[in-house]
Design an enzyme around this catalytic site. Sequence first.
Site, PDB file in Angstrom:
ATOM      1  CE  LYS A 104      44.717  42.182  37.651  1.00  0.00           C
ATOM      2  NZ  LYS A 104      46.164  42.138  37.327  1.00  0.00           N
TER       3      LYS A 104
ATOM      4  CB  SER B 284      47.165  38.408  38.061  1.00  0.00           C
ATOM      5  OG  SER B 284      47.507  39.759  37.832  1.00  0.00           O
TER       6      SER B 284
ATOM      7  CB  SER C  49      49.542  40.585  35.565  1.00  0.00           C
ATOM      8  OG  SER C  49      49.872  39.564  36.472  1.00  0.00           O
TER       9      SER C  49
END
Length: 493
Positions: free
Chosen positions: A74, A149, A173
Amino acid sequence: MTIKEFHEALKNKKTSVKGTIVSYLDKIKKENKNLNAYLEVFAEESMARAEDIDKRIEEGEEPLELLGVPIAMKDNILIRGHIASAASKILGNYVASYDAFVIEKLKKAGVIFLGRTNMDEFAMGSSTENSAYGPARNPFDSERVPGGSSGGSAAAVGGGLAMAALGSDTGGSIRQPAAFCGVVGLKPTYGAVSRSGLIAMASSLDQIGPIAQSVEDAETIFNIISGKDGLDSTSTELGDHGAKPQKRPGRQADKIGVPKEYFSEGLDLRIKKSIDDIIGKLSKDHEIIEISLPHTKYALDCYYIIVPAEVSSNMARYDGIRYGARQNAPDLLDVYKKSRGEGIGLEVRRRILLGTYVLSHGYYDAYYSRAQKVRALIKKDFDEVFKKPARDATPASNASRSDTGWHSVVGGVDVIVAPTTPSLPFKIGEKSDPLSMYLSDIYTIPANLAGIPALSLPIGKIDNLPVGMQLIAPHFGERRLFGLGREIEKMIK
Ligand code: GLN
């Protein structure tokens, strides 16, 4: 291939690291244009690492379990020498000057980082539509969101563009995108994994965790990245906490709690049915009890006070001077205004404003302090349900008062099961008002507020869209999640 399968194949010389990396890079080249899961692919670096590892194996090195495993990262986790933009324009050129703790650990384990993945800007969102670099797409239906996310990480693993990935979870997320993309995602206990080198969103809630194809793979990664780090004073050694499933003598089955608040209005009935089916199967070997977590209904409100407050403080550093792309202007205030105005997107701006407001003099007690008190009550709900009852406790002596009236506390629950999300993956552009977007985390937020670990795992599909089931355990009860998670995995195979 899962990590485990890859590791076996590598040990038995049935595959090479280079061959594996080449096939991933090919697939990324073909499919990432559509999925937009990766913001950047480290192709050359990955190839060089793969060749080096193959050579070492040829020379007789015994592969460790993560050696050569292609992992996606990420974009809010720092890898030294690489950009970490948190999918924001303001950090578009920011190059990390050190490795996050989790990166250090993974490097030592011999992992190969395939690239950095798309996300909602600064991890604020549930669909990856808040990325400054365009939305990521769901690998099962490219009209739909992959969740967020950590949507890029989940889409990469779900779409076969990475063997596993890391994400971060502040309110869901990791788990929500894992559910939307048909993969496993773990939000560890707050403090189980160091946040050093994670771009902060809301520091009292943020945790890094694995996104993987199986519970076992998630566990393997978790074992490597967890542990105490001097650079994050909230991190701690997992130790023996929950290492063995804590079973009481003479009783082998888990006590599984089903919280009624997680199955009420708003839950897609098809998802409810899928979860109920699994609970039905679990009831053969386990004790299933209905429980109540009465303060669940305040979780979202509480979260959207505490998170903006912490966000407004954490975002202050992106002023074009300390961090972030600078827009020049004649005086300092204008530099701040222009840099932040041009570099920071709408949702992040909304939270900065809201957070500044709730922390402002005169409102602090009314909002922030009260939200902290509600947070304590939400945590207490879980504590009571997980509490091992005293031998002589009767329901009456164990009862407590909440604002919903008297309720008797069940206690002694080992694991809670619930849906991960109230709906199936939604269409890109479908949730245009912030509140309807916020509601997609209604079942994941409480675990963050309480600091407890939670795992989402895929339990099937509806209309070819994946469904996730959530398991929640007490602090440092990750082993219980893995244990029950594997059991459920076997049921659906
Ligand atoms: N969707 C939630 C939010 O927007 C959770 C985000 C996260 O866990 N990083 O705050």
